[in-house]
Design a protein around this motif. Structure first.
Motif, short mmCIF file in Angstrom:
data_model
loop_
_atom_site.label_atom_id
_atom_site.label_comp_id
_atom_site.label_asym_id
_atom_site.label_seq_id
_atom_site.Cartn_x
_atom_site.Cartn_y
_atom_site.Cartn_z
N LYS A 14 0.83 -1.21 0.00
CA LYS A 14 0.00 0.00 0.00
C LYS A 14 0.86 1.26 0.00
N LYS A 15 1.96 1.24 0.77
CA LYS A 15 2.86 2.39 0.81
C LYS A 15 3.52 2.60 -0.56
N ILE A 16 3.95 1.51 -1.19
CA ILE A 16 4.58 1.61 -2.50
C ILE A 16 3.60 2.20 -3.51
N ILE A 17 2.38 1.71 -3.51
CA ILE A 17 1.36 2.23 -4.44
C ILE A 17 1.13 3.72 -4.18
N SER A 18 1.02 4.10 -2.91
CA SER A 18 0.78 5.51 -2.57
C SER A 18 1.94 6.40 -3.04
N ILE A 19 3.16 5.94 -2.84
CA ILE A 19 4.34 6.72 -3.26
C ILE A 19 4.32 6.91 -4.77
N LEU A 20 4.06 5.83 -5.50
CA LEU A 20 4.06 5.92 -6.97
C LEU A 20 2.87 6.72 -7.51
N GLN A 21 1.76 6.71 -6.80
CA GLN A 21 0.63 7.55 -7.21
C GLN A 21 0.98 9.02 -7.07
N GLU A 22 1.70 9.35 -6.02
CA GLU A 22 2.11 10.73 -5.80
C GLU A 22 3.15 11.18 -6.83
N ASP A 23 4.12 10.30 -7.12
CA ASP A 23 5.17 10.61 -8.09
C ASP A 23 5.61 9.32 -8.78
N PRO A 24 5.06 9.05 -9.97
CA PRO A 24 5.38 7.81 -10.68
C PRO A 24 6.85 7.66 -11.04
#
Length: 181
Positions: A14-24
């Motif tokens: 979930k953290k990885i997805i959130s980080i990539l959503q913020e900045d791919p």
């Protein structure tokens, strides 16, 4: 039910997805630091998340950063499947969604100006006997980054006009007036 169970992921995913959503464009190394895992472990998790279709690459334009007009057009239709297929290759339609309720289809349209969208609604949608009702909403802002695909099929439309009976052909000169208005 929590997302963890539904999607078969853990808190790190979930953290990885959130980080990539913020900045791919965040590097695996930067993600590894933030989630306290090794870079190879993060890389493996990203591969797993891609295979599960939880991380995908959305290439397009950030809606809030461009001077384009964006409309969501809801349609009440007699035959969802027939209209759905018609819009599969329509150069105006960015996306089409099947929905429940009185309005059973929703189109997303991107254009350089409101006049182009109005022309599409008037010449293509209003003339179709399978379309019972139309509701057009212009999107003026988005709370979060919203990437809209850009389809360059409209450039082919400029040369050949619309091949559908709904609006009939439009000349290059007419299209130029619409696009430049």
């Amino acid at each position: 039910m929590k997302y963890n169970e539904m999607l078969d992921i853990d808190e790190t995913d979930k953290k990885i997805i959130s980080i990539l959503q913020e900045d791919p464009e965040t590097t695996h190394s930067a993600i590894a630091e933030k989630v306290h895992k090794s870079q190879p472990a993060v890389g493996a998790r990203i591969i797993k998340l891609r295979r599960k279709h939880l991380i995908t690459e959305a290439v397009g334009a950030e809606f809030n950063q461009l001077d384009l007009k964006f409309a969501r057009i809801e349609l009440s239709t007699k035959n969802v499947s027939k209209i759905w297929e018609r819009f599969r290759s329509c150069p105006h339609v960015v996306n089409c969604f099947k929905m429940t309720g009185e309005f059973n289809l929703m189109l997303e349209i991107i254009a350089p100006n409101v006049k182009t969208i109005e022309h599409f609604v008037d010449s293509c949608l209003r003339k179709d006997p399978l379309i019972l009702d139309i509701r057009t909403n212009f999107v003026i802002d988005s709370l979060r980054k919203y990437v809209v695909p850009l389809y360059f099929e409209i450039e082919k439309y400029e040369e050949s006009g619309c091949s559908y009976e709904c609006g009939g052909p439009i000349t290059k000169a007419d299209l130029k007036v619409l696009m430049d208005s």
